[in-house]
Design a protein around this motif. Structure first.
Motif, mmCIF file in Angstrom:
data_model
loop_
_atom_site.group_PDB
_atom_site.id
_atom_site.type_symbol
_atom_site.label_atom_id
_atom_site.label_comp_id
_atom_site.label_asym_id
_atom_site.label_seq_id
_atom_site.Cartn_x
_atom_site.Cartn_y
_atom_site.Cartn_z
ATOM 1 N N THR A 292 0.840 -1.183 0.000
ATOM 2 C CA THR A 292 0.000 0.000 0.000
ATOM 3 C C THR A 292 0.878 1.235 0.000
ATOM 4 O O THR A 292 1.833 1.316 0.746
ATOM 5 N N MET A 293 0.525 2.174 -0.863
ATOM 6 C CA MET A 293 1.299 3.406 -0.932
ATOM 7 C C MET A 293 0.344 4.589 -0.937
ATOM 8 O O MET A 293 -0.758 4.496 -1.447
ATOM 9 N N LEU A 294 0.785 5.688 -0.395
ATOM 10 C CA LEU A 294 0.019 6.926 -0.469
ATOM 11 C C LEU A 294 0.256 7.589 -1.803
ATOM 12 O O LEU A 294 1.368 7.590 -2.305
ATOM 13 N N LYS A 295 -0.806 8.149 -2.378
ATOM 14 C CA LYS A 295 -0.628 8.969 -3.569
ATOM 15 C C LYS A 295 0.141 10.212 -3.176
ATOM 16 O O LYS A 295 0.069 10.666 -2.039
ATOM 17 N N ASP A 296 0.858 10.766 -4.120
ATOM 18 C CA ASP A 296 1.552 12.017 -3.834
ATOM 19 C C ASP A 296 0.532 13.083 -3.443
ATOM 20 O O ASP A 296 -0.545 13.172 -4.011
ATOM 21 N N VAL B 45 1.133 1.686 12.106
ATOM 22 C CA VAL B 45 0.196 1.363 11.017
ATOM 23 C C VAL B 45 0.958 1.289 9.693
ATOM 24 O O VAL B 45 0.766 0.359 8.906
ATOM 25 N N ALA B 46 1.832 2.249 9.459
ATOM 26 C CA ALA B 46 2.621 2.245 8.215
ATOM 27 C C ALA B 46 3.461 0.980 8.111
ATOM 28 O O ALA B 46 3.613 0.410 7.021
ATOM 29 N N GLY B 47 4.005 0.506 9.222
ATOM 30 C CA GLY B 47 4.775 -0.731 9.218
ATOM 31 C C GLY B 47 3.932 -1.921 8.790
ATOM 32 O O GLY B 47 4.379 -2.764 8.003
ATOM 33 N N TYR B 48 2.698 -1.994 9.298
ATOM 34 C CA TYR B 48 1.796 -3.077 8.882
ATOM 35 C C TYR B 48 1.440 -2.956 7.403
ATOM 36 O O TYR B 48 1.374 -3.944 6.677
ATOM 37 N N GLN B 49 1.195 -1.747 6.952
ATOM 38 C CA GLN B 49 0.745 -1.553 5.580
ATOM 39 C C GLN B 49 1.846 -1.764 4.544
ATOM 40 O O GLN B 49 1.566 -2.180 3.435
ATOM 41 N N THR B 50 3.069 -1.457 4.911
ATOM 42 C CA THR B 50 4.167 -1.547 3.936
ATOM 43 C C THR B 50 5.080 -2.748 4.165
ATOM 44 O O THR B 50 5.932 -3.035 3.325
ATOM 45 N N SER B 51 4.923 -3.415 5.298
ATOM 46 C CA SER B 51 5.819 -4.519 5.692
ATOM 47 C C SER B 51 7.273 -4.051 5.782
ATOM 48 O O SER B 51 8.193 -4.822 5.538
ATOM 49 N N ALA C 149 10.025 2.660 27.211
ATOM 50 C CA ALA C 149 9.691 2.526 25.789
ATOM 51 C C ALA C 149 9.301 1.090 25.450
ATOM 52 O O ALA C 149 8.368 0.854 24.679
ATOM 53 N N ARG C 150 9.994 0.130 26.030
ATOM 54 C CA ARG C 150 9.709 -1.283 25.744
ATOM 55 C C ARG C 150 8.265 -1.634 26.110
ATOM 56 O O ARG C 150 7.550 -2.266 25.347
ATOM 57 N N ARG C 151 7.828 -1.208 27.284
ATOM 58 C CA ARG C 151 6.446 -1.503 27.707
ATOM 59 C C ARG C 151 5.418 -0.775 26.849
ATOM 60 O O ARG C 151 4.423 -1.352 26.421
ATOM 61 N N ILE C 152 5.675 0.493 26.605
ATOM 62 C CA ILE C 152 4.700 1.286 25.854
ATOM 63 C C ILE C 152 4.627 0.830 24.402
ATOM 64 O O ILE C 152 3.528 0.655 23.854
ATOM 65 N N VAL C 153 5.762 0.615 23.776
ATOM 66 C CA VAL C 153 5.761 0.182 22.374
ATOM 67 C C VAL C 153 5.143 -1.216 22.251
ATOM 68 O O VAL C 153 4.465 -1.516 21.270
ATOM 69 N N GLY C 154 5.331 -2.056 23.249
ATOM 70 C CA GLY C 154 4.673 -3.364 23.242
ATOM 71 C C GLY C 154 3.161 -3.225 23.240
ATOM 72 O O GLY C 154 2.461 -3.874 22.455
ATOM 73 N N ASP C 155 2.635 -2.356 24.109
ATOM 74 C CA ASP C 155 1.190 -2.130 24.147
ATOM 75 C C ASP C 155 0.704 -1.410 22.889
ATOM 76 O O ASP C 155 -0.385 -1.695 22.384
ATOM 77 N N LEU C 156 1.505 -0.479 22.386
ATOM 78 C CA LEU C 156 1.163 0.217 21.142
ATOM 79 C C LEU C 156 1.023 -0.784 19.995
ATOM 80 O O LEU C 156 0.063 -0.721 19.219
ATOM 81 N N SER C 157 1.944 -1.712 19.921
ATOM 82 C CA SER C 157 1.916 -2.737 18.880
ATOM 83 C C SER C 157 0.631 -3.561 18.947
ATOM 84 O O SER C 157 -0.035 -3.790 17.931
ATOM 85 N N CYS C 158 0.282 -4.014 20.142
ATOM 86 C CA CYS C 158 -0.944 -4.818 20.316
ATOM 87 C C CYS C 158 -2.187 -4.002 19.986
ATOM 88 O O CYS C 158 -3.143 -4.502 19.384
ATOM 89 N N TRP C 159 -2.188 -2.736 20.364
ATOM 90 C CA TRP C 159 -3.313 -1.838 20.103
ATOM 91 C C TRP C 159 -3.519 -1.644 18.604
ATOM 92 O O TRP C 159 -4.632 -1.804 18.092
ATOM 93 N N VAL C 160 -2.437 -1.326 17.894
ATOM 94 C CA VAL C 160 -2.555 -1.111 16.445
ATOM 95 C C VAL C 160 -2.952 -2.412 15.735
ATOM 96 O O VAL C 160 -3.778 -2.394 14.825
ATOM 97 N N ARG C 161 -2.396 -3.530 16.167
ATOM 98 C CA ARG C 161 -2.762 -4.819 15.556
ATOM 99 C C ARG C 161 -4.254 -5.089 15.742
ATOM 100 O O ARG C 161 -4.934 -5.529 14.818
ATOM 101 N N ALA C 162 -4.780 -4.813 16.932
ATOM 102 C CA ALA C 162 -6.211 -5.006 17.186
ATOM 103 C C ALA C 162 -7.051 -4.088 16.298
ATOM 104 O O ALA C 162 -8.071 -4.516 15.737
ATOM 105 N N GLU D 250 -9.320 0.068 5.479
ATOM 106 C CA GLU D 250 -7.909 0.307 5.745
ATOM 107 C C GLU D 250 -7.755 1.563 6.591
ATOM 108 O O GLU D 250 -8.319 2.606 6.268
ATOM 109 N N ILE D 251 -6.999 1.449 7.659
ATOM 110 C CA ILE D 251 -6.709 2.605 8.511
ATOM 111 C C ILE D 251 -5.752 3.510 7.745
ATOM 112 O O ILE D 251 -4.807 3.047 7.117
#
Length: 181
Positions: A2-6, A38-44, A65-78, A86-87
């Motif tokens: 997935t890519m954004l249009k210019d 989200v961009a990581g999921y969309q672009t791999s 950061a480790r705890r927060i990014v872990g929860d952020l990851s689970c949140w975005v995946r959900a 598509e978000i």
């Protein structure tokens, strides 16, 4: 992929792109973390996730950061799993924040501040479905982890949705940034 249009600023109306000049602190971290994840999921592309990690690590240190990014990851995946569409996020270096980014921040803020109607409104606006139990749980976990680490989102984020003050984030469903598949 997935890519954004210019971006074509001359063709875009005010609702298509938004600029949030006063976004700072925890609000900024959550919005940018959401954007990068989200961009990581969309672009791999793992570089997107590394950007999120670096952002939180620079601000909070590796332990928090480790705890927060872990929860952020689970949140975005959900969110990406439950959403009926598509978000959408702006590219990493954009200064402004799009509708979905603003709604995501509002969702976590409503969890931190116990604004139940805003939680429901944000979840439905973001997912376009009522099947949101996992998203609500992950949002609650992220909100609690942020608060435990001294990061409290602005209390007025949820109220912007409830009071109809949508000018800041231009929270209209139409005129979203277009995507190419």
């Amino acid at each position: 992929m997935t890519m954004l249009k210019d971006r074509d600023d001359t063709a875009a109306g005010p609702a298509r792109f938004s600029y949030v000049p006063d976004l700072s602190g925890a609000d900024r971290l959550v919005a940018l973390g959401f954007r990068h994840w989200v961009a990581g999921y969309q672009t791999s592309d793992i570089a997107c996730w590394e950007q999120a990690w670096q952002l939180f690590e620079a601000e909070l240190g590796p332990k928090a950061a480790r705890r927060i990014v872990g929860d952020l990851s689970c949140w975005v995946r959900a969110i990406t799993a439950a959403s009926r569409r598509e978000i959408e996020v702006f590219p990493g270096p954009c200064r402004g924040f799009c509708r979905d980014e603003c709604v995501a921040v509002s969702l976590v803020a409503s969890m931190q501040h116990g604004v139940c109607p805003a939680m429901q409104a944000c979840t439905k606006a973001l997912l376009e479905t009522c099947d949101c139990e996992d998203v609500m749980g992950q949002s609650c976990a992220l909100a609690a982890t942020l608060k435990e680490n001294g990061l409290e989102l602005s209390a007025d984020w949820p109220m912007r949705l409830l009071d109809g003050q949508r000018g800041l984030c231009r929270l209209r469903a139409r005129n979203r940034p277009e995507r190419l598949s």
